[in-house]
Enzyme design. Structure first.
Site, PDB file in Angstrom:
ATOM      1  N   SER A  26      -2.484  -9.650  -4.637  1.00 44.93           N
ATOM      2  CA  SER A  26      -1.670  -8.973  -3.635  1.00 44.93           C
ATOM      3  C   SER A  26      -2.498  -7.929  -2.925  1.00 44.93           C
ATOM      4  CB  SER A  26      -0.468  -8.296  -4.300  1.00 44.93           C
ATOM      5  OG  SER A  26      -0.903  -7.240  -5.148  1.00 44.93           O
ATOM      6  N   ASP A  27      -2.145  -7.634  -1.661  1.00 48.31           N
ATOM      7  CA  ASP A  27      -2.742  -6.457  -1.048  1.00 48.31           C
ATOM      8  C   ASP A  27      -2.166  -5.234  -1.762  1.00 48.31           C
ATOM      9  OD1 ASP A  27      -4.222  -4.810   0.570  1.00 48.31           O
ATOM     10  OD2 ASP A  27      -3.552  -5.706   2.441  1.00 48.31           O
ATOM     11  N   LEU A  28      -2.857  -4.124  -1.653  1.00 48.05           N
ATOM     12  CA  LEU A  28      -2.491  -2.940  -2.429  1.00 48.05           C
ATOM     13  C   LEU A  28      -1.038  -2.531  -2.176  1.00 48.05           C
ATOM     14  CD1 LEU A  28      -3.259  -0.640  -4.309  1.00 48.05           C
ATOM     15  CD2 LEU A  28      -4.082   0.624  -2.314  1.00 48.05           C
TER      16      LEU A  28
ATOM     17  N   SER B 192       1.553  -4.383  -2.062  1.00 45.38           N
ATOM     18  CA  SER B 192       2.396  -5.300  -1.289  1.00 45.38           C
ATOM     19  C   SER B 192       3.480  -5.952  -2.140  1.00 45.38           C
ATOM     20  CB  SER B 192       1.553  -6.374  -0.588  1.00 45.38           C
ATOM     21  OG  SER B 192       0.939  -7.249  -1.503  1.00 45.38           O
TER      22      SER B 192
END
Length: 797
Positions: A320-322, A324
């Site tokens: 995941s993006d930070l 997200s």
């Protein structure tokens, strides 16, 4: 004598005990046997792991608090020990990152040798002090060089795309990957493959621009350079390609906002760069913050499982993006708790939680029967497989002396200079004012907010670097002329009008034969800027920092900020020849400069060697051949204004033209090239071969970027006005020519039809060859007589 003999016997006995103990451990823990296959070792390791230990492999918390530094001594922190002891964490992000958000500076951060020692201390605890001895992964930001102190800083993505040189991108990525590995990292975040169709968006600088073919080609080269396909190489990293998907076209240009896009356009333009890079060997994919048609990308099973894994055969891990996953709950509000957001994302196909809060709750979710432990096993196995494949169980440590010696070596800096040179785009050169002659120019004025502000040329995701390592435009020009012949005046800041001293800049110009005025923008973070949990900066109307670009700094206009236009106008009034240089992270308004500058250069954020490269171009030591990877609009009212819009072609506005100021693929040279002898031959596989001749008809050796576009004249679905299919950057001496041959396969001529099938339809195609999307030199129509059915995507090899 007796005492000595007794000690020898004790030591021998101890050795026997250790050997026996080791043998028993080897028999018990078969995963430690390097002779076994990765799948065998992973299966055995999983069989010994508790639920808590498995979930730990899926957590990736922030890493810069994982070490303590006391002078030249560094070791793991108590926080790190607690995370391994209590949560069995298997991965950390940005251990070596330094910037205002992390509060790591040149003073308290880690230089390369100490970084390697910190990584070794962390690995030593993981391998020698935990029950199973599983080494950790360290993931680092590396979009244009490793985001750490003392590393080599290259042009940002949009600058590398301007080189139109995948071979050079491969070299740059190889250097960056080696610098990450030398310091103890294993995963490099980048390249960024988002298509940028809205320059208001704050992260244009990280991308390869607006075109899927250019983006995919450069992205694949970046992954290959970083070691894709050979991660056993001790200098290779796992490339994390991002952001999956359509993150670069947010509503209103607001970072993270929803993307409005149809399924056909998603498959035709936005997914192909990712597929091509996965096909090249990228083993990690990062999700995006945005949603598409009401589904957050981080919880979209169609994208992450059906497309990525089933259709493409991707067998790496999804991260995941930070924050997200948190955003599935807190931002998108399609989950009612962090635990629900975590289970939704895991079910959709996310393997690792960057930020580590929602996935930490998966333990209770499994115990409550909300998710099958088999999902945990699958995600953990993907991470563990790569740890085995990289050889971390056998070789978890790095040589700190080698890190201190080889990071930012002279050879690496030379690659940075070459990359900066090739990224510069010459937009205007009226009356051939460039190149300047060092013999004829007695005095030169170097003026502007970006003329000598070193951080402003580095771009976002850059750590603090020593001033001596960075070459500004002023530095570069001082290498071409005696220092006494160079006059400097800042004139104004990027945003802060209180710093303006335009009178001093005018005085400098009046004393000189020519003025070089360096304007644009900045993504340089400062310690006054506020940051949210994801690390994005918060735009603040009261903030007077230079920063107007970089993650979180979206714009409502593209105009130069502060007093920059006033500065340009004042220098113009002096009557001195004026060379304008834009250092910027997005295509800013260039209307005034296009009309009034004698020469206009676009350097994007050129990295640590940018000043030298710009000076090389200005004085003719390098013939520029950069080409725009993104269109430069005349006005925000035109947006979006990308070249490959669907037909019909847009008409002009009441106030302005409908066309961009500078279009995709555009760029000038100090020489001229002629195109001739176009030949098109149909091939047995249904594709075509396109050949033509390019000749240097000017007075200087130089590079030309040849571009091949295609328009499907009549198709079952609406097609682009034209679409780039092939390109090549070639070097030609004066009077020399080259026969260029491009092969277009059926997939290059395919569309996605109304039934969502990929097909090359029989019909008429206009094949166009030229120097930009708007500078077509040769074209010919070809008739394809037989349709060819193709898979929507081929499996990854």
């Amino acid at each position: 004598m007796f005492k000595e003999t007794r000690n020898i016997l004790l030591i021998a006995g101890l050795g026997l005990c250790l050997t026996t103990s080791s043998s028993l451990a080897q028999e018990k823990f078969r995963y430690k046997d390097a002779r076994l296959s990765t799948s065998e070792r992973t299966a055995d390791l999983l069989s010994h792991m508790t639920l808590e230990e498995k979930v730990g492999q899926l957590l990736c918390p922030l890493g810069w608090e994982m070490y303590t530094k006391d002078g030249n001594t560094v070791t793991y922190s108590e926080k790190y020990k607690n995370l391994l002891d209590k949560q069995h964490v298997g991965m950390f992000w940005a251990v070596f990152r330094a910037d205002p958000w992390t509060q790591k500076t040149l003073e308290n951060g880690l230089r390369p040798a100490l970084a390697a020692e910190a990584a070794n201390a962390m690995q030593r605890y993981a391998v020698e002090e935990t029950r199973l001895g599983i080494p950790i992964f360290i993931a680092e930001e590396a979009p244009h060089g490793h985001m750490a102190i003392g590393t080599t800083v290259f042009p940002t993505g949009i600058g590398m795309a301007s080189t139109w040189n995948p071979t050079l991108q491969e070299q740059v990525s190889a250097v960056s990957a080696k610098e990450v590995r030398l310091q103890g990292g294993h995963i490099g975040y980048g390249p960024v493959l988002d298509l940028s169709r809205d320059p208001r968006w704050s992260r244009v600088e990280e991308t390869y621009g607006e075109d899927p073919v250019l983006s995919g080609t450069m992205g694949a080269a970046a992954a290959k350079g970083a070691g894709a396909g050979d991660i056993k190489n001790p200098n290779a990293v796992i490339s994390t390609i991002k952001h999956f998907i359509a993150y670069g076209i947010p509503e209103g240009g607001h970072n993270g906002n929803s993307a409005i896009i149809g399924q056909r356009e998603l498959h035709e333009s936005f997914l192909p760069p990712f597929f091509k890079t996965v096909e090249a060997g990228a083993l990690s994919v990062m999700t995006a913050y945005n949603s598409i048609d009401g589904i957050p990308c981080t919880a979209d099973g169609y994208l992450l499982t059906d497309v990525l894994r089933k259709d493409w055969g991707f067998d790496g891990f999804v991260v995941s993006d930070l924050g997200s996953i948190d955003g599935v709950y807190s931002s998108h509000r399609v989950a009612s708790s962090l635990q629900e957001a975590g289970t939704m994302s895991l079910e959709a196909g996310v393997d690792v939680d960057l930020g580590a809060r929602p996935f930490a709750e998966l333990i209770e979710a499994v115990k409550a029967g909300k998710i099958d432990i088999a999902k945990i096993d699958s995600a953990a196995s993907r991470v563990l497989c790569l740890k085995f494949d990289m050889g971390l169980f056998e070789n978890p440590y790095r040589d700190a002396k080698a890190a201190g010696r080889e990071v930012r070596s002279k050879e690496n800096v030379a690659v940075a200079r070459k990359a900066a040179q090739e990224s510069i785009v010459l937009l205007e050169n009226k009356n051939n004012v460039l190149p300047l002659s060092a013999k004829k120019v007695k005095k030169i004025a170097v003026i502007g907010p970006n003329a000598d502000t070193h951080y402003n040329q580095l771009g976002d995701y850059t750590a603090p670097q020593e001033r001596a390592a960075i070459r500004t435009v002023l530095d570069g020009i001082k290498t071409k002329l005696p220092a006494a012949n160079v006059i400097y005046a800042k004139g104004t800041a990027i945003r802060d009008t209180a710093q303006s001293d335009i009178a001093a800049a005018v005085e400098a110009a009046m004393q000189a034969d020519v003025a070089v005025v360096v304007v644009g923008g900045s993504s340089a973070r400062d310690f006054e800027t506020k940051y949210i949990e994801t690390g994005a900066a918060v735009a603040d109307a009261k903030s007077l920092s230079d920063m107007e670009s970089g993650e979180g700094f979206d714009r409502s206009t593209l105009d130069l900020l502060g007093d920059q236009i006033k500065l340009l106008e004042a220098i113009k009034k002096t009557g001195k020849p004026m060379i304008v240089v834009y250092i910027q992270g997005r295509p800013l308004n260039m209307n005034w400069a296009q009309e009034n500058a004698d020469a206009l250069l676009n350097a994007w954020y050129p990295g640590q060697e940018g000043g030298n490269a710009i000076a090389d171009v200005i004085f003719g030591d390098y013939n520029p051949a950069g080409r725009l990877p993104i269109s430069v609009p005349r006005s925000v009212g035109q947006l979006p204004v990308y070249y490959n819009k669907k037909v019909p072609k847009g008409h002009d506005y009441v106030e302005t033209l409908g066309s961009p100021l500078y279009t995709f693929g555009y760029g000038k040279s100090f020489t001229e090239f002629g195109y001739s002898d176009l030949k098109i031959t149909q091939q047995a596989d249904g594709g075509i071969e396109v050949s033509f001749q390019v000749k240097n008809i000017g007075s200087r050796a130089g590079d030309e970027v040849v571009q091949l576009y295609v328009r499907d004249e009549f198709a079952s679905t609406v097609q682009p006005i034209k679409q780039l299919k092939k390109f090549d950057r070639i070097h030609l001496a004066v009077g020399k020519f080259k026969q260029v041959v491009f092969h277009l396969q059926p997939e290059d001529l395919s569309i996605i039809n109304p039934k969502m099938q990929r097909i090359m339809e029989a019909g008429s195609f206009n094949v166009m060859v030229g120097a930009s999307a708007d500078d077509i030199r040769l074209n010919e129509k070809v008739e394809i007589t037989k349709s060819v059915q193709l898979p929507l995507y081929g499996k990854v090899k």
